[in-house]
Design an enzyme around this catalytic site. Structure first.
Site, PDB file in Angstrom:
ATOM      1  N   VAL A  81       0.857  -1.180   0.000  1.00 61.46           N
ATOM      2  CA  VAL A  81       0.000   0.000   0.000  1.00 61.46           C
ATOM      3  C   VAL A  81       0.894   1.231   0.000  1.00 61.46           C
ATOM      4  O   VAL A  81       1.924   1.260   0.682  1.00 61.46           O
ATOM      5  CB  VAL A  81      -0.930   0.022   1.238  1.00 61.46           C
ATOM      6  CG1 VAL A  81      -1.747   1.311   1.280  1.00 61.46           C
ATOM      7  CG2 VAL A  81      -1.847  -1.188   1.237  1.00 61.46           C
ATOM      8  N   CYS A  82       0.507   2.227  -0.784  1.00 67.03           N
ATOM      9  CA  CYS A  82       1.224   3.503  -0.835  1.00 67.03           C
ATOM     10  C   CYS A  82       2.696   3.254  -1.194  1.00 67.03           C
ATOM     11  O   CYS A  82       3.002   2.458  -2.063  1.00 67.03           O
ATOM     12  CB  CYS A  82       1.042   4.232   0.493  1.00 67.03           C
ATOM     13  SG  CYS A  82       1.392   6.003   0.449  1.00 67.03           S
ATOM     14  N   THR A  83       3.623   3.923  -0.506  1.00 68.96           N
ATOM     15  CA  THR A  83       5.033   3.810  -0.867  1.00 68.96           C
ATOM     16  C   THR A  83       5.674   2.509  -0.383  1.00 68.96           C
ATOM     17  O   THR A  83       6.877   2.316  -0.550  1.00 68.96           O
ATOM     18  CB  THR A  83       5.834   5.010  -0.349  1.00 68.96           C
ATOM     19  OG1 THR A  83       5.594   5.167   1.062  1.00 68.96           O
ATOM     20  CG2 THR A  83       5.419   6.283  -1.073  1.00 68.96           C
TER      21      THR A  83
END
Length: 234
Positions: free
Chosen positions: A104-106
């Site tokens: 998720v995300c970075t």
């Protein structure tokens, strides 16, 4: 009666992560049938997120069972994680036998730094999307991206969409929809500014300017990780 062993899901928990990257998917996964969800770090000490929330790991690298699904969230602490060989080795080892390798995300940049996204389509937070290409991935500007057994979610709140997508893949859309209803996940944001596509030009410029120093720090970490991958590939 289901006598099969529970599906083992592991979420990496590390200092200065963005807690919603982890707690959004966690809330979805723990509602799925016959699952065991682990919060994993090097030790069992409380881990403090980037905004000060302390979260208790449930297991450690050395005691974590073999995972069916591994998920790496993101946040500012992702920068240090990209050079943390102990953490990267754990992710690589678990990913070899896991059915699903996710983020998720970075967190996708961490997967990239571990050499696990080379040639895969992936996504991340909009402000760092271009950095995926430095790590051999193919950036895709979508909320959730699946390429073979890699599933990646975009920024922060997309973790819920990501986890519902995973649950639908594992158990079918009916189970995922039931969880969505349980959670009353029915987004109706008060403002239409949650994406570069919908925010005003001024809002986007302000957000980019505010994040610029940190994004440059992240970019330098990504460049170093990319150089290490190239060196390892020789």
């Amino acid at each position: 009666m289901n006598n099969s062993p529970p599906l083992s899901i592991g979420l990496l928990l590390f200092p200065s992560l963005t807690q919603l990257d982890l707690t959004g998917p966690y809330e979805v996964f723990v509602r799925a049938p016959n699952t065991q969800v682990h919060l994993i770090w090097k030790n069992r000490d409380l881990v403090v997120s980037d905004r000060g929330m302390a979260i208790q790991p449930t297991t450690t690298f050395s005691h974590c069972p073999a995972l069916d699904l591994i998920c790496v969230p993101g946040g500012p602490g992702q920068i240090d994680l990209m050079t943390d060989e102990e953490a990267l080795a754990f992710i690589r080892t678990q990913s070899k036998q896991a059915t699903w390798v996710t983020s998720v995300c970075t967190g996708s940049l961490v997967l990239g730094a571990a050499g696990l996204l080379t040639g895969y389509k992936a996504t991340t937070h909009w402000a760092s999307l271009d950095q995926l290409a430095l790590l051999g991935a193919v950036p895709v500007n979508q909320r959730v991206v699946r390429d073979r057994n890699r599933i990646t979610g975009a920024g922060v709140t997309s973790g819920i969409d990501f986890a519902l997508t995973v649950v639908a893949e594992l158990y079918g859309s009916e189970v995922a929809q039931n969880i969505q209803l349980q959670m009353e996940y029915d987004p109706a944001p008060p403002f239409n500014s949650g994406s570069p596509r919908t925010a005003s030009e001024e809002q986007l410029k302000n957000a980019q300017a505010q994040a610029a120093p940190f994004l440059e720090k992240r970019r330098q970490a990504t460049l170093k990780a990319a150089a290490r991958l190239q060196q390892q590939g020789k």
